[in-house]
Enzyme design. Structure first.
Site, mmCIF file in Angstrom:
data_model
loop_
_atom_site.group_PDB
_atom_site.id
_atom_site.type_symbol
_atom_site.label_atom_id
_atom_site.label_comp_id
_atom_site.label_asym_id
_atom_site.label_seq_id
_atom_site.Cartn_x
_atom_site.Cartn_y
_atom_site.Cartn_z
ATOM 1 C CG ASN A 108 -6.487 -8.559 -4.997
ATOM 2 O OD1 ASN A 108 -6.342 -8.031 -6.108
ATOM 3 N ND2 ASN A 108 -7.324 -8.091 -4.110
ATOM 4 C CB THR A 168 -0.930 0.000 1.239
ATOM 5 O OG1 THR A 168 -1.805 -1.119 1.131
ATOM 6 C CG2 THR A 168 -1.747 1.272 1.321
ATOM 7 C CB CYS A 220 -8.905 -4.228 1.791
ATOM 8 S SG CYS A 220 -7.413 -5.105 1.353
ATOM 9 C CD GLN A 259 -2.426 -11.458 -3.600
ATOM 10 O OE1 GLN A 259 -2.092 -12.639 -3.467
ATOM 11 N NE2 GLN A 259 -3.017 -10.780 -2.640
HETATM 12 N N1 PMP Z 1 -2.072 -5.089 -3.887
HETATM 13 C C1 PMP Z 1 -2.658 -6.288 -3.899
HETATM 14 C C2 PMP Z 1 -2.925 -6.954 -5.221
HETATM 15 C C3 PMP Z 1 -3.023 -6.901 -2.714
HETATM 16 O O1 PMP Z 1 -3.617 -8.092 -2.731
HETATM 17 C C4 PMP Z 1 -2.753 -6.238 -1.485
HETATM 18 C C5 PMP Z 1 -3.150 -6.869 -0.157
HETATM 19 N N2 PMP Z 1 -4.493 -7.247 -0.081
HETATM 20 C C6 PMP Z 1 -2.126 -4.986 -1.526
HETATM 21 C C7 PMP Z 1 -1.800 -4.447 -2.750
HETATM 22 C C8 PMP Z 1 -1.838 -4.211 -0.291
HETATM 23 O O2 PMP Z 1 -0.906 -4.844 0.514
HETATM 24 P P1 PMP Z 1 -0.702 -4.389 2.015
HETATM 25 O O3 PMP Z 1 -2.042 -4.437 2.667
HETATM 26 O O4 PMP Z 1 0.261 -5.379 2.570
HETATM 27 O O5 PMP Z 1 -0.148 -3.003 1.987
#
Ligand code: PMP
Length: 380
Positions: free
Chosen positions: A154, A76, A327, A182
């Site tokens: 994802n 993120t 999320c 991913q």
């Molecule tokens: N990009 C993708 C494709 C994800 O699956 C995720 C996690 N769900 C993220 C970004 C974000 O990762 P993080 O929550 O570890 O910052």
């Protein structure tokens, strides 16, 4: 909180369990080896050595140069960092292109740029969830300054044509960023071959700790074309100023050394294929979303007719599966990824994602399928 006995975890695209080797590698850095990696004394040098050996593990596993790897809190942050750096560059190219199925950390970063006056193009996907290259060719035209497309989705596991998209971006004079979270540890890839300018990763998707990750910058810090968006001390060559998360970085480095090899990935794929074959027989009318595309070996996104997935999941409390990205849970909206693939809102509401890891057992998938079938029949 007590973990109920018999819990079956099939949600590894949301997060993975920390490997015991990772926990063991991190342990000293919470206690005796607690130094600040920037300090010049012995404790500091010890921490600095651990950070640099983790960087070597990361760059080694990816065939990158250590000078291209910058530790962050995760994807993120890495995704937002790129969009903010681009916005700060005062680029004359005011157009940004992202796929319609990006994670929210990319989509909302793009929307934020829209509020600064940038134009945002959403690249559509085919029914199988692959970015439509013909449409991308139209959208990624001169005047586009930044293109961001994930390596694998994802929710569906569908692998994207990143090499072709990076080429299109470069032809238009744009910077190409890839959210590769991913894909890491689930498919072989080379960042150099893909031709990406940057890529973002999180440790917790590969049996590492939460809150640690890294950003790959092809040009390194000194030749990076945009201003650094964060101000602070000089840590991570100014890319990510702030005291290093030494235990997290050490855990990430160890997790990179433990990435599954080709035979482990082949086993995962065989298990997924067997599960999908059995599911399609056991649940009449079911379908695998993205079945016609190249997919990650651990991900199945299953359409189950007749019963909304949240109701189905409520009746399967011992099985951790997902009906959207983690999320998004709590939100009522059915998956925008599946809707971008042409599923109606109602159909998108009837889908469940199963995502395995190297430690998932065949018997776990079987017991999930049996429970799913029984729950569906009971709810009919
Ligand atoms: N990009 C993708 C494709 C994800 O699956 C995720 C996690 N769900 C993220 C970004 C974000 O990762 P993080 O929550 O570890 O910052």
């Amino acid at each position: 909180m007590r973990i109920p006995e018999g819990l079956v975890y099939l949600d590894n695209n949301a997060t993975t369990a920390c490997a015991p080797e990772v926990v063991a590698a991190m342990e000293p850095y919470w206690g005796a080896a607690f130094g600040n990696a920037e300090s010049a004394h012995f404790a500091g040098r010890l921490a600095r050595r651990a950070v640099e050996s983790a960087r070597a593990a990361v760059s080694g596993a990816l065939g990158a140069d250590p000078g291209q790897v910058f530790f962050t809190s995760g994807a993120t942050e890495g995704n937002n960092w790129i969009f903010q750096a681009f916005a700060d560059s005062k680029s004359a190219a005011r157009r940004v292109a992202v796929s319609a199925i990006e994670h929210k950390s990319v989509l909302n970063a793009a929307r934020r740029l829209e509020s600064f006056g940038f134009e945002v193009a959403l690249l559509p996907v085919t029914q199988d969830g692959v970015v439509d290259l013909a449409a991308a060719r139209e959208a990624i035209r001169p005047g586009t300054g930044l293109v961001s497309v994930q390596l694998a989705n994802n929710e569906t596991g569908v692998v994207q044509p990143v090499r072709e998209l990076a080429e299109l971006a470069h032809e238009a004079g744009a910077f190409f960023h890839c959210d590769a979270v991913q894909a890491l540890g689930k498919m072989p890839f080379s960042l150099a071959d893909l031709g990406v300018d940057s890529a973002a990763f999180s440790a917790h998707k590969i049996h590492g700790p939460k809150g640690a990750g890294f950003l790959f910058l092809r040009a390194g810090a000194n030749r990076f074309p945009f201003p650094m968006p964060l101000a602070g001390g000089g840590q991570e060559c100014g890319v990510r100023p702030g005291t290093h998360n030494v235990p997290g970085i050490v855990g990430l480095g160890r997790a990179m050394e433990l990435l599954p090899d080709a035979s482990a990935l082949a086993r995962m794929k065989a298990m997924r294929d067997a599960f999908e074959t059995a599911a399609l027989v056991a649940i009449p009318g079911s379908r695998v979303n993205g079945a016609g595309a190249e997919r990650l070996p651990n991900t199945t996104n299953l359409f189950i007719p007749g019963v909304p997935s949240d109701i189905l999941m409520d009746s399967l409390p011992l099985f951790c599966v997902s009906n959207g990205s983690a999320c998004n849970t709590g939100a009522i909206d059915p998956s925008y990824v599946l809707q971008a693939m042409g599923l109606s809102r109602d159909k998108a509401r009837n889908c469940i994602r199963v995502s395995t890891s190297v430690s998932t057992l065949e018997t776990e998938l079987q017991s999930f399928l049996n429970a799913l079938r029984a729950a569906k029949d009971a709810l009919k």
